[in-house]
Design a protein around this motif. Structure first.
Motif, PDB file in Angstrom:
ATOM      1  N   ARG A 154     -13.961  29.914  -3.369  1.00  0.00           N
ATOM      2  CA  ARG A 154     -12.922  30.819  -3.879  1.00  0.00           C
ATOM      3  C   ARG A 154     -11.554  30.471  -3.296  1.00  0.00           C
ATOM      4  NH1 ARG A 154     -13.201  35.354  -1.995  1.00  0.00           N
ATOM      5  NH2 ARG A 154     -15.125  35.428  -0.755  1.00  0.00           N
ATOM      6  N   GLU A 155     -11.538  30.108  -1.994  1.00  0.00           N
ATOM      7  CA  GLU A 155     -10.258  29.815  -1.333  1.00  0.00           C
ATOM      8  C   GLU A 155      -9.919  28.328  -1.351  1.00  0.00           C
ATOM      9  OE1 GLU A 155     -10.407  31.525   2.574  1.00  0.00           O
ATOM     10  OE2 GLU A 155     -10.674  33.580   1.796  1.00  0.00           O
ATOM     11  N   LYS A 156     -10.822  27.529  -1.923  1.00  0.00           N
ATOM     12  CA  LYS A 156     -10.625  26.079  -2.026  1.00  0.00           C
ATOM     13  C   LYS A 156     -10.290  25.448  -0.675  1.00  0.00           C
ATOM     14  CE  LYS A 156      -9.187  26.254  -6.863  1.00  0.00           C
ATOM     15  NZ  LYS A 156      -8.154  25.886  -7.856  1.00  0.00           N
ATOM     16  N   ARG A 157     -11.123  25.765   0.298  1.00  0.00           N
ATOM     17  CA  ARG A 157     -10.923  25.230   1.655  1.00  0.00           C
ATOM     18  C   ARG A 157     -11.906  24.082   1.899  1.00  0.00           C
ATOM     19  NH1 ARG A 157     -10.618  29.383   6.418  1.00  0.00           N
ATOM     20  NH2 ARG A 157      -9.722  27.505   7.392  1.00  0.00           N
ATOM     21  N   PHE A 158     -11.366  22.881   1.874  1.00  0.00           N
ATOM     22  CA  PHE A 158     -12.168  21.682   2.069  1.00  0.00           C
ATOM     23  C   PHE A 158     -11.531  20.802   3.143  1.00  0.00           C
ATOM     24  CE2 PHE A 158     -12.855  22.999  -2.296  1.00  0.00           C
ATOM     25  CZ  PHE A 158     -14.231  22.881  -2.465  1.00  0.00           C
ATOM     26  N   VAL A 159     -12.384  20.093   3.857  1.00  0.00           N
ATOM     27  CA  VAL A 159     -11.939  19.062   4.793  1.00  0.00           C
ATOM     28  C   VAL A 159     -12.699  17.792   4.421  1.00  0.00           C
ATOM     29  CG1 VAL A 159     -11.847  18.277   7.199  1.00  0.00           C
ATOM     30  CG2 VAL A 159     -11.533  20.698   6.656  1.00  0.00           C
ATOM     31  N   VAL A 160     -11.983  16.696   4.288  1.00  0.00           N
ATOM     32  CA  VAL A 160     -12.614  15.418   3.934  1.00  0.00           C
ATOM     33  C   VAL A 160     -12.594  14.494   5.149  1.00  0.00           C
ATOM     34  CG1 VAL A 160     -12.501  13.374   2.456  1.00  0.00           C
ATOM     35  CG2 VAL A 160     -11.934  15.638   1.517  1.00  0.00           C
ATOM     36  N   LEU A 161     -13.766  13.993   5.507  1.00  0.00           N
ATOM     37  CA  LEU A 161     -13.892  13.039   6.609  1.00  0.00           C
ATOM     38  C   LEU A 161     -14.729  11.853   6.152  1.00  0.00           C
ATOM     39  CD1 LEU A 161     -14.582  15.405   9.666  1.00  0.00           C
ATOM     40  CD2 LEU A 161     -12.464  14.176   9.174  1.00  0.00           C
ATOM     41  N   SER A 162     -14.435  10.700   6.699  1.00  0.00           N
ATOM     42  CA  SER A 162     -15.182   9.496   6.342  1.00  0.00           C
ATOM     43  C   SER A 162     -16.585   9.532   6.941  1.00  0.00           C
ATOM     44  CB  SER A 162     -14.451   8.249   6.840  1.00  0.00           C
ATOM     45  OG  SER A 162     -14.498   8.191   8.266  1.00  0.00           O
ATOM     46  N   TYR A 163     -17.446   8.714   6.372  1.00  0.00           N
ATOM     47  CA  TYR A 163     -18.800   8.557   6.917  1.00  0.00           C
ATOM     48  C   TYR A 163     -18.725   8.121   8.376  1.00  0.00           C
ATOM     49  CZ  TYR A 163     -23.413   6.395   7.627  1.00  0.00           C
ATOM     50  OH  TYR A 163     -24.636   6.035   8.131  1.00  0.00           O
ATOM     51  N   LEU A 164     -17.803   7.198   8.675  1.00  0.00           N
ATOM     52  CA  LEU A 164     -17.645   6.696  10.036  1.00  0.00           C
ATOM     53  C   LEU A 164     -17.288   7.827  10.995  1.00  0.00           C
ATOM     54  CD1 LEU A 164     -17.614   4.151  11.820  1.00  0.00           C
ATOM     55  CD2 LEU A 164     -15.208   3.845  11.200  1.00  0.00           C
ATOM     56  N   ALA A 165     -16.482   8.780  10.530  1.00  0.00           N
ATOM     57  CA  ALA A 165     -16.018   9.865  11.394  1.00  0.00           C
ATOM     58  C   ALA A 165     -17.102  10.878  11.719  1.00  0.00           C
ATOM     59  CB  ALA A 165     -14.830  10.573  10.752  1.00  0.00           C
ATOM     60  N   VAL A 166     -18.078  11.057  10.808  1.00  0.00           N
ATOM     61  CA  VAL A 166     -19.095  12.100  11.032  1.00  0.00           C
ATOM     62  C   VAL A 166     -20.420  11.554  11.563  1.00  0.00           C
ATOM     63  CG1 VAL A 166     -18.086  13.613   9.284  1.00  0.00           C
ATOM     64  CG2 VAL A 166     -19.942  12.059   8.644  1.00  0.00           C
ATOM     65  N   THR A 167     -20.550  10.237  11.657  1.00  0.00           N
ATOM     66  CA  THR A 167     -21.712   9.637  12.309  1.00  0.00           C
ATOM     67  C   THR A 167     -21.275   9.175  13.690  1.00  0.00           C
ATOM     68  OG1 THR A 167     -21.208   7.506  11.257  1.00  0.00           O
ATOM     69  CG2 THR A 167     -22.838   8.921  10.165  1.00  0.00           C
TER      70      THR A 167
END
Length: 342
Positions: free
Chosen positions: A306-319
């Motif tokens: 509803r609030e369109k709250r997204f964070v985009v992170l690379s695969y490298l950043a989350v592994t």
């Protein structure tokens, strides 16, 4: 005129023979001693043993023909300055795209397998060390494992986060990344460089903690990797868990004892995440994943949608990788913008 030979005293002949034998013996011994001393000085005995999951891994000498699996482990070896001691890498082009910087660093280094490596891939390259993980290039009961490679004298160091697949109940932490870097530093005899990388990460994480202080709330975060029928996410044993915690949030799937897991859309709706973390990799772009989530009928009541709250992170950043520090910085600023306002 003939020179008269002086008679030797009784016993002199045997004494001289004894001396000559002793001198000859010393002459033979001297080079051996000198060689042994020089060998000890120039090539001292070197061996390292580190803990990998529940195993002790011993390396007789720093590897010269190493192979890494996946983009995150390959990036660790590159950050340690080890590209000249790598014979190849595996498991990148089959799923991911390298950025320009990493492509340049890996120029001339072959990808031995686009996805999972085989024994043939590794043996054919003359591999003397493998850095991989469970479900990161190795599968339980699969062809390539520490046990299968041990038969060929190839040591394997396992990515610490992946140990959850063989050690039930193990929870991921930032210490996993620090330990991996330190252990690799010991294995490759580049400990000062490894220590510097760990200290750099720790300073960045500490700076985030200082900015956050004591936050009254911890926003609920859902990790969306991929999947339409069932979403692929991260439980409490995967690296996103400590990243979200360090950024002042709560992983809505922290009740699931698993690393990277499939869950149901119903459980996502029930947890009502306030922010959705999109992992940017794979066939679908981050924008396409975002559009899919925004249009999903079951998610229309979810706060993050509803609030369109997204964070985009690379695969490298989350592994597990050096980019984890950047992931914490980005996520913390999104979850607690007031703490990071200029």
């Amino acid at each position: 005129m003939k020179r008269l030979r002086t008679a030797e005293p009784v016993g002199a002949s045997s004494a001289r023979e004894s001396w000559e034998k002793t001198k000859a013996s010393r002459a033979k011994l001297a080079p051996t001693l000198v060689g042994a001393i020089l060998l000890a000085l120039v090539s001292p005995a070197w061996a390292v043993t580190v803990t990998s999951c529940d195993r002790q891994v011993s390396v007789a000498q720093p590897p010269q023909r190493a192979v890494s699996h996946d983009v995150n482990m390959t990036a660790m070896l590159l950050a340690l300055g080890l590209e000249e001691r790598m014979v190849g890498y595996t498991g990148i082009s089959g799923w991911k795209t390298l950025d320009a910087s990493m492509r340049e660093q890996l120029a001339g280094l072959p990808e031995l397998a686009a996805r999972y490596p085989s024994l043939e891939n590794l043996l054919g390259a003359g591999t003397d060390f493998v850095f991989a993980g469970w479900n990161y290039g190795m599968r339980i009961g699969g062809e390539v494992t520490p046990a299968s490679l041990a038969r060929f004298g190839i040591p394997v160091y396992e990515l610490s986060e992946s140990c959850a697949h063989v050690l039930p109940g193990r929870v991921a932490s930032l210490e996993d990344v620090y330990d991996d870097l330190r252990n690799l530093g010991r294995i490759f005899a580049v400990e000062p460089r490894a220590d510097a990388l760990v200290q750099g990460m720790q300073r960045r994480v500490a700076a985030v903690q200082a900015r956050l202080g004591e936050q009254p709330t911890r926003p609920r975060v859902f990790v969306y990797d991929s999947g339409e029928d069932l979403p692929f996410s991260a439980g409490r044993q995967g690296m996103p868990q400590p990243l979200i915690e360090a950024a002042g949030g709560r992983n809505v799937m922290d009740g699931v004892a698993g690393s990277w897991i499939k869950v149901g859309w119903e459980s996502v709706v029930e947890q009502d995440p306030e922010v959705i973390l999109i992992v940017d990799y794979g066939e679908r772009t981050a924008a396409q994943k975002r559009d899919f989530l925004l249009q999903h009928p079951a998610l229309q009541g979810v706060t993050a949608i509803r609030e369109k709250r997204f964070v985009v992170l690379s695969y490298l950043a989350v592994t597990p990788s050096l980019d984890n520090a950047q992931a914490i910085e980005t996520l913390a600023a999104a979850l607690h913008p007031e703490a990071f306002a200029q």
